[in-house]
Design a protein around this motif. Structure first.
Motif, PDB file in Angstrom:
ATOM      1  N   MET A   1       0.882  -1.226   0.022  1.00 34.19           N
ATOM      2  CA  MET A   1       0.155  -0.037  -0.098  1.00 34.19           C
ATOM      3  C   MET A   1       0.801   1.165   0.036  1.00 34.19           C
ATOM      4  O   MET A   1       1.896   1.248   0.797  1.00 34.19           O
ATOM      5  N   LYS A   2       0.505   2.192  -0.704  1.00 31.33           N
ATOM      6  CA  LYS A   2       1.093   3.604  -0.862  1.00 31.33           C
ATOM      7  C   LYS A   2       0.170   4.779  -0.351  1.00 31.33           C
ATOM      8  O   LYS A   2      -0.912   4.502  -0.576  1.00 31.33           O
ATOM      9  N   VAL A   3       0.763   5.330   0.567  1.00 36.39           N
ATOM     10  CA  VAL A   3      -0.066   6.514   1.316  1.00 36.39           C
ATOM     11  C   VAL A   3       0.479   7.830   0.562  1.00 36.39           C
ATOM     12  O   VAL A   3       1.677   8.108   0.917  1.00 36.39           O
ATOM     13  N   PHE A   4      -0.362   8.692  -0.043  1.00 37.81           N
ATOM     14  CA  PHE A   4       0.189   9.920  -0.501  1.00 37.81           C
ATOM     15  C   PHE A   4      -0.385  11.074   0.221  1.00 37.81           C
ATOM     16  O   PHE A   4      -1.753  10.992   0.668  1.00 37.81           O
ATOM     17  N   TYR A   5       0.204  12.117   0.490  1.00 37.94           N
ATOM     18  CA  TYR A   5       0.026  13.483   1.097  1.00 37.94           C
ATOM     19  C   TYR A   5      -0.551  14.450  -0.068  1.00 37.94           C
ATOM     20  O   TYR A   5       0.548  15.085  -0.722  1.00 37.94           O
ATOM     21  N   ASP A   6      -1.896  14.783  -0.470  1.00 38.21           N
ATOM     22  CA  ASP A   6      -1.927  15.579  -1.709  1.00 38.21           C
ATOM     23  C   ASP A   6      -2.478  16.940  -1.354  1.00 38.21           C
ATOM     24  O   ASP A   6      -2.109  17.793  -2.078  1.00 38.21           O
ATOM     25  N   ASN A   7      -3.450  16.926  -0.290  1.00 39.02           N
ATOM     26  CA  ASN A   7      -3.884  18.423   0.199  1.00 39.02           C
ATOM     27  C   ASN A   7      -3.956  18.669   1.530  1.00 39.02           C
ATOM     28  O   ASN A   7      -3.533  17.408   2.304  1.00 39.02           O
ATOM     29  N   LEU A   8      -3.779  19.685   2.062  1.00 44.54           N
ATOM     30  CA  LEU A   8      -3.915  20.065   3.558  1.00 44.54           C
ATOM     31  C   LEU A   8      -4.918  19.162   4.227  1.00 44.54           C
ATOM     32  O   LEU A   8      -6.107  19.252   3.679  1.00 44.54           O
ATOM     33  N   GLY A   9      -4.553  18.298   5.061  1.00 46.08           N
ATOM     34  CA  GLY A   9      -5.415  17.583   6.084  1.00 46.08           C
ATOM     35  C   GLY A   9      -5.908  16.383   5.329  1.00 46.08           C
ATOM     36  O   GLY A   9      -7.092  15.978   5.370  1.00 46.08           O
ATOM     37  N   GLN A  10      -5.419  15.788   4.197  1.00 47.73           N
ATOM     38  CA  GLN A  10      -5.930  14.945   3.441  1.00 47.73           C
ATOM     39  C   GLN A  10      -4.907  13.894   3.041  1.00 47.73           C
ATOM     40  O   GLN A  10      -3.808  14.196   2.627  1.00 47.73           O
ATOM     41  N   LEU A  11      -5.064  12.738   3.102  1.00 43.14           N
ATOM     42  CA  LEU A  11      -4.422  11.481   2.752  1.00 43.14           C
ATOM     43  C   LEU A  11      -5.005  10.599   1.648  1.00 43.14           C
ATOM     44  O   LEU A  11      -6.232  10.540   1.840  1.00 43.14           O
ATOM     45  N   VAL A  12      -4.457  10.095   0.880  1.00 43.62           N
ATOM     46  CA  VAL A  12      -4.896   9.258  -0.293  1.00 43.62           C
ATOM     47  C   VAL A  12      -4.353   7.999  -0.479  1.00 43.62           C
ATOM     48  O   VAL A  12      -3.003   7.963  -0.413  1.00 43.62           O
ATOM     49  N   THR A  13      -4.709   6.901  -0.353  1.00 37.22           N
ATOM     50  CA  THR A  13      -3.923   5.519  -0.429  1.00 37.22           C
ATOM     51  C   THR A  13      -4.499   4.994  -1.878  1.00 37.22           C
ATOM     52  O   THR A  13      -5.338   5.278  -2.339  1.00 37.22           O
ATOM     53  N   CYS A  46      -3.306  -4.519  10.298  1.00 39.51           N
ATOM     54  CA  CYS A  46      -2.517  -5.480  10.965  1.00 39.51           C
ATOM     55  C   CYS A  46      -1.249  -4.876  11.371  1.00 39.51           C
ATOM     56  O   CYS A  46      -0.350  -5.612  11.995  1.00 39.51           O
ATOM     57  N   GLY A  47      -1.256  -3.744  11.630  1.00 42.21           N
ATOM     58  CA  GLY A  47       0.073  -3.256  12.437  1.00 42.21           C
ATOM     59  C   GLY A  47       1.262  -2.766  11.612  1.00 42.21           C
ATOM     60  O   GLY A  47       2.187  -2.505  11.838  1.00 42.21           O
ATOM     61  N   ARG A  48       1.061  -2.860   9.915  1.00 41.11           N
ATOM     62  CA  ARG A  48       1.897  -2.505   9.163  1.00 41.11           C
ATOM     63  C   ARG A  48       2.250  -1.049   8.862  1.00 41.11           C
ATOM     64  O   ARG A  48       1.061  -0.333   8.495  1.00 41.11           O
ATOM     65  N   GLU A  49       3.566  -0.638   9.034  1.00 46.20           N
ATOM     66  CA  GLU A  49       3.672   0.709   8.802  1.00 46.20           C
ATOM     67  C   GLU A  49       3.834   1.037   7.279  1.00 46.20           C
ATOM     68  O   GLU A  49       4.647   0.275   6.685  1.00 46.20           O
ATOM     69  N   TYR A  50       3.551   2.274   6.817  1.00 46.12           N
ATOM     70  CA  TYR A  50       3.825   2.789   5.559  1.00 46.12           C
ATOM     71  C   TYR A  50       4.194   4.246   5.454  1.00 46.12           C
ATOM     72  O   TYR A  50       3.623   4.970   6.273  1.00 46.12           O
ATOM     73  N   PRO A  51       5.393   4.755   4.994  1.00 46.93           N
ATOM     74  CA  PRO A  51       5.658   5.865   5.100  1.00 46.93           C
ATOM     75  C   PRO A  51       4.845   6.958   4.243  1.00 46.93           C
ATOM     76  O   PRO A  51       4.172   6.343   3.074  1.00 46.93           O
ATOM     77  N   ILE A  52       4.559   8.025   4.600  1.00 49.78           N
ATOM     78  CA  ILE A  52       3.311   8.953   3.779  1.00 49.78           C
ATOM     79  C   ILE A  52       4.483   9.735   2.590  1.00 49.78           C
ATOM     80  O   ILE A  52       5.349  10.133   3.162  1.00 49.78           O
ATOM     81  N   ILE A  53       3.796   9.517   1.573  1.00 47.87           N
ATOM     82  CA  ILE A  53       4.636  10.242   0.441  1.00 47.87           C
ATOM     83  C   ILE A  53       3.958  11.625   0.056  1.00 47.87           C
ATOM     84  O   ILE A  53       2.882  11.778  -0.303  1.00 47.87           O
ATOM     85  N   HIS A  54       4.871  12.573   0.313  1.00 49.59           N
ATOM     86  CA  HIS A  54       4.370  13.989  -0.187  1.00 49.59           C
ATOM     87  C   HIS A  54       4.432  14.019  -1.822  1.00 49.59           C
ATOM     88  O   HIS A  54       5.211  14.251  -2.228  1.00 49.59           O
ATOM     89  N   ARG A  55       3.129  14.535  -1.942  1.00 49.56           N
ATOM     90  CA  ARG A  55       2.793  14.357  -3.603  1.00 49.56           C
ATOM     91  C   ARG A  55       2.313  15.666  -4.000  1.00 49.56           C
ATOM     92  O   ARG A  55       2.940  16.585  -4.388  1.00 49.56           O
ATOM     93  N   GLY A  56       0.975  15.659  -3.967  1.00 49.69           N
ATOM     94  CA  GLY A  56       0.130  16.939  -4.602  1.00 49.69           C
ATOM     95  C   GLY A  56       0.555  18.072  -3.493  1.00 49.69           C
ATOM     96  O   GLY A  56       0.324  19.293  -4.081  1.00 49.69           O
ATOM     97  N   ILE A  57       0.776  17.808  -2.495  1.00 50.05           N
ATOM     98  CA  ILE A  57       0.982  18.796  -1.407  1.00 50.05           C
ATOM     99  C   ILE A  57       2.067  19.851  -1.955  1.00 50.05           C
ATOM    100  O   ILE A  57       1.787  21.209  -1.522  1.00 50.05           O
ATOM    101  N   VAL A  58       2.993  19.490  -2.666  1.00 48.23           N
ATOM    102  CA  VAL A  58       4.278  20.232  -3.156  1.00 48.23           C
ATOM    103  C   VAL A  58       3.654  21.155  -4.068  1.00 48.23           C
ATOM    104  O   VAL A  58       4.376  22.116  -4.884  1.00 48.23           O
ATOM    105  N   HIS A  59       2.584  21.181  -4.870  1.00 50.74           N
ATOM    106  CA  HIS A  59       1.915  21.744  -5.851  1.00 50.74           C
ATOM    107  C   HIS A  59       0.839  22.834  -5.339  1.00 50.74           C
ATOM    108  O   HIS A  59       0.408  23.832  -6.233  1.00 50.74           O
ATOM    109  N   THR A  60       0.870  23.002  -3.996  1.00 56.53           N
ATOM    110  CA  THR A  60      -0.347  23.830  -3.454  1.00 56.53           C
ATOM    111  C   THR A  60       0.485  25.491  -3.368  1.00 56.53           C
ATOM    112  O   THR A  60       1.636  25.466  -2.977  1.00 56.53           O
TER     113      THR A  60
END
Length: 587
Positions: A1-13, A46-60
């Protein structure tokens, strides 16, 4: 699973799983705002950790304002025998600078710049950055590097006070621009160039060949096809492959294959300075062809490794946009990307006294960036290919010909002039030589005021490195060679800025290849013997250039078939298939 940070206060998986963030269950992806520069993870049930990827947030806009480093001096530099490293990397959690086989942790500033100072002069020392970002570790060169090891293996610190550049500046002026490519200039096997395919080859003369040809021709500027580091030629084995150079990888690093000593990373800086100074000493300006619309390879580039997702344009699915047809588009409209572009132009202008810039696929770039360059360098000639192209930029923001009035001090290659005077680029015709005088030709000769606010915005040309050479088109159509005299005269004498490719005056061809960007030297190199073979046609071009110099206020008249350029003592009559020169007492 990949987790993206695209907008303020929003995650997208990228998978439909229930995820948690800091013990708070995240159902719809809404979370507290994240502080960039720190590691953030989410866990699934299941307790598996995934790093948050800063994606769309850098376009704001928020990102641009929060991490505004437009006033920072970036890159590595030496002052008072102290070396400073500054890297813009707001989404990185930590950055090391590595030199002398040791990593040094850099200090993060609130604006996202990582800095490190060392009380030593590290001139000619290689370095790399180790960037921890989005759960990955990237080893990369410096976006602002001024020198590098061969093929961009690592950046190199440069103390410019230890170099002897001393380029004599030229006063700003206008005239005729002559395009050439560094390697093409000195690869003729029948001329004994000592520095074949190198910067220093541009300074060599043999009889009427080489630099003396350009001096004798009377042009005001040479325009060099890309001279910054490009990715398709192995710098350690430069003659294995050929490329024009429109595949940039490092913008402020000069192309190592053009160096007289590739083992010394700063030698290429000295060589290039010698070239510019040599032409300035002859009264000839040097313009650079720059490619800020795309990069050769995104994923291994320092732009991508330093701030992923930031320097390029993406569609809604975060796939790279491709209005350039080269795989990507650089997002010039973002303030810190614009800063990189403006800083690159300022570096070449201030370090080497460059006289102008030609922007490849300029219509992919934004208006404010071009105007910012012109404001920063008001005495330089700024011009480019203002084609209106499909891209991720809105039409009203594009630095394209339809928006030329928003850039009154920026020139554009005039495709209307090209097509009606010299014929279409596919070789299907010869323009004026086929049609004779038409309303569009009259308008083009007078400065194309249907397109531009001023004739100074019109770069008048019928031939450049792209497409068929004029000689190829004449041969393909089985036309009399003498038609080139009429066409070349109109390029030089029409209102606007004349532009020619080297060899256009002496019937240089590309052996009927319409895109020779990666073809062998035997196709691309200048055959200097053509200067003698087609001497009469070359002398006619020289005559037209001299006429323009001596008659800055010449009058243009039209009759039913020909175009007359009336100077103080001569009149040039240009017919589709012949030219005539008459002496008179003046009017």
């Amino acid at each position: 699973m990949k987790v993206f940070y695209d907008n303020l206060g929003q995650l997208v998986t990228s998978e439909d799983r229930k995820i948690f963030y800091k013990d708070v269950e995240v159902i719809d992806g809404k979370i507290p705002n994240l502080e960039l520069g720190q590691e953030h993870f989410v866990t699934d049930e299941c307790g598996r950790e995934y790093p948050i990827i800063h994606r769309g947030i850098v376009h704001t806009d928020w990102f641009a304002k929060t991490y505004d480093a437009t006033e920072e001096r970036l890159g590595s530099y030496v002052e008072n025998d102290q070396t400073t490293f500054n890297l813009y990397a707001p989404t990185a959690t930590k950055v090391f600078v590595s030199y002398h086989n040791k990593k040094h942790l850099m200090l993060r500033k609130p604006n996202g710049v990582y800095t490190h100072k060392v009380a030593k002069n590290l001139h000619n020392v290689s370095y790399s950055y180790v960037v921890h970002v989005n759960g990955d570790i990237h080893v990369t060169t410096d976006v602002y590097s001024k020198a590098s090891l061969p093929n961009g293996v690592a950046s190199v610190v440069v103390d410019f006070k230890q170099l002897n550049l001393n380029v004599v500046p030229l006063k700003p002026r206008k005239g005729v621009i002559l395009e050439t490519q560094v390697r093409d200039f000195s690869m003729d096997p029948n001329v004994p160039f000592k520095n074949r395919g190198k910067f220093l080859g541009l300074l060599e003369s043999y009889g009427n060949y080489g630099k003396r040809h350009i001096e004798d021709m009377g042009v005001s500027h040479i325009q060099l096809m890309p001279v910054n580091d490009f990715g398709s030629v192995d710098e350690m084995n430069p003659f294995l492959n050929y490329n024009w150079g429109y595949d940039p990888m490092q913008y402020m690093v000069l192309e190592g294959s053009y160096s007289s000593d590739i083992t010394n990373p700063v030698q290429v800086i000295q060589d290039f300075a010698n070239v510019v100074d040599g032409y300035h000493q002859s009264g000839i300006g040097v313009n650079l062809d720059v490619v800020f619309n795309h990069i050769y390879e995104v994923f291994p580039s320092s732009l991508n490794k330093t701030v992923p997702y930031f320097y390029f344009r993406y569609n809604e699915g975060y796939y790279l946009l491709n209005g350039t047809y080269c795989g990507n588009e650089i997002a010039s409209e973002r303030p810190m990307v614009r800063k990189m572009i403006v800083d690159t132009c300022k570096y070449y202008a201030e370090t080497f006294n460059i006289d102008g810039f030609r922007f490849d696929l300029m219509g992919i770039m934004d208006i404010e960036t071009l105007n910012s360059i012109q404001r920063a360098l008001p005495n330089l000639h700024i011009y480019g290919e203002g084609w209106h192209m499909q891209s991720g930029l809105s039409d009203q923001m594009k630095a394209s010909i339809p928006n030329s009035r928003k850039m009154p001090n920026v020139g554009h290659f005039n495709e209307q002039f090209r097509d009606v005077i010299g014929g279409r680029t596919d070789g299907s015709g010869l323009g004026f030589a086929d049609t004779g005088l038409t309303p569009n030709i009259q308008m083009s000769v007078l400065g194309s005021n249907n397109i531009f606010q001023s004739p100074s915005q019109s770069i008048n040309y019928v031939e450049c490195h792209d497409n068929y050479a004029l000689a190829d088109r004449v041969a393909i159509l089985n036309r009399d060679i003498n038609v080139i005299d009429s066409i070349n005269a109109l390029v030089i004498l029409s209102k606007g800025v004349p532009f020619m490719q080297i060899g256009q005056s002496f019937f240089r061809d590309k052996q009927r290849n319409n895109n020779s960007y990666n073809l062998p030297d035997k196709i691309n190199h200048i055959d200097w013997s053509y200067v003698d073979r087609y001497r009469d046609h070359h002398e006619w071009v020289k005559f037209c250039i001299q006429f323009r110099k001596e008659n800055p206020e010449y009058r243009i008249d039209f009759d039913h078939a020909s175009i007359r350029f009336v100077g103080s003592h001569q009149t040039l009559s240009i017919h589709p298939t012949w030219v005539d020169v008459n002496q008179h007492e003046g009017e």
